[in-house]
Design an enzyme around this catalytic site. Structure first.
Site, PDB file in Angstrom:
ATOM      1  N   SER A  42       0.955  -1.167   0.008  1.00 34.11           N
ATOM      2  CA  SER A  42      -0.099   0.234  -0.090  1.00 34.11           C
ATOM      3  C   SER A  42       0.648   1.348  -0.005  1.00 34.11           C
ATOM      4  O   SER A  42       2.071   1.051   0.302  1.00 34.11           O
ATOM      5  CB  SER A  42      -0.883   0.023   1.192  1.00 34.11           C
ATOM      6  OG  SER A  42      -0.168   0.188   2.390  1.00 34.11           O
ATOM      7  N   TYR A  59       8.093   9.024  16.970  1.00 30.49           N
ATOM      8  CA  TYR A  59       8.128   8.806  15.459  1.00 30.49           C
ATOM      9  C   TYR A  59       9.212   9.644  14.875  1.00 30.49           C
ATOM     10  O   TYR A  59      10.159   8.929  14.019  1.00 30.49           O
ATOM     11  CB  TYR A  59       6.867   9.166  14.814  1.00 30.49           C
ATOM     12  CG  TYR A  59       6.675   9.198  13.331  1.00 30.49           C
ATOM     13  CD1 TYR A  59       6.516   7.919  12.889  1.00 30.49           C
ATOM     14  CD2 TYR A  59       6.959  10.262  12.612  1.00 30.49           C
ATOM     15  CE1 TYR A  59       6.542   7.943  11.202  1.00 30.49           C
ATOM     16  CE2 TYR A  59       6.778  10.077  11.389  1.00 30.49           C
ATOM     17  CZ  TYR A  59       6.609   8.781  10.613  1.00 30.49           C
ATOM     18  OH  TYR A  59       6.617   8.646   9.489  1.00 30.49           O
TER      19      TYR A  59
END
Length: 248
Positions: free
Chosen positions: A16, A148
């Site tokens: 994806s 992150y």
């Protein structure tokens, strides 16, 4: 242009988003492409759509990386292009972060990417290309992005050191750091359609070019780094975020 004819490429998280777009572009340029992902159905659908081969492999599990390396070695012997793309998002303030959330992001984005490179170094042809998917947040200081951003900043450090270590074999190692890009990753993180619209508006307002990036653009850059056109580029991080990281 078939710049990559005869090349064998492995893309993690290729079912994806940016990984899918990169697989499509590499194949269009002549490479034989193999994709991985964590969800069997998604990998199978993507592989069929793209006309490539695929296998379930969770980058967050070291045993799965070992199994993937053994599988690729048996099937291909060695590869020419390694795009370490698989990753997840996750955010909270430093005060509210949990060990579980920290480990989940780091195990996939950093530890998994690190050991994917480590296990595949023996399977790279001399002159091969390695590309990491990083993020413009690696060099930004946004609130609620500490884990992150740290995972991507660490990845860029590994990229530069790997470029030095692998230079004697003419293996080039680079990273791409996109900004806001239209993919499914935020929906996978649990955002509703309304929240996604609000988030997109917020991000576009902070991008000087006033638009989101496209996964296809990143795919083209992966192909560029993997071709002879980039044969003198290694240890480079290319930020493609419409100017978002500029101090303006």
């Amino acid at each position: 242009m078939n710049r990559l004819t005869g090349k064998i490429a492995l893309i993690t998280g290729g079912n994806s988003g940016i990984g899918y777009a990169a697989a499509k572009e590499l194949k269009a340029q002549g490479a034989e492409v193999f994709i991985t992902g964590r969800r069997e159905e998604a990998v199978e659908i993507a592989a069929n759509e793209l006309g490539v081969r695929g296998k379930v492999a969770d980058q967050g599990q070291l045993a799965a990386i070992d199994e993937l390396a053994a599988f690729i070695k048996h099937r291909y012997g060695k590869i020419d292009i390694l795009f370490i793309n698989a990753g997840i998002v996750g955010g909270a303030s430093i005060e509210q972060s949990t060990e579980e959330a920290f480990d989940t992001v780091m195990n996939i984005n950093f530890k998994g990417a690190y050991f994917t490179l480590s296990k595949f170094i023996p399977l790279l042809h001399d002159g091969a290309s390695v590309v990491f998917l990083s993020s413009n947040t690696a060099s930004m200081d946004g609130a609620n992005s500490s884990v992150y951003s740290s995972s991507k900043a660490a990845l860029n450090a590994v990229m530069r050191i790997a470029a030095v270590e692998l230079a004697p074999r003419q293996i080039r190692v680079n990273s791409i750091s996109p900004g806001p890009t239209q993919t499914e990753i935020m929906k996978k993180a649990g955002y509703s359609d309304e929240q996604l619209l609000q988030l997109n508006d917020w991000m576009i307002d902070r991008v000087p070019l006033k638009k989101l990036g496209q996964a296809e653009d990143v795919g083209k850059l992966v192909a560029y780094f993997s071709s002879d056109a980039a044969r003198f580029i290694t240890g480079a991080e290319l930020i493609m975020d419409g100017g978002m990281s500029l101090k303006y």
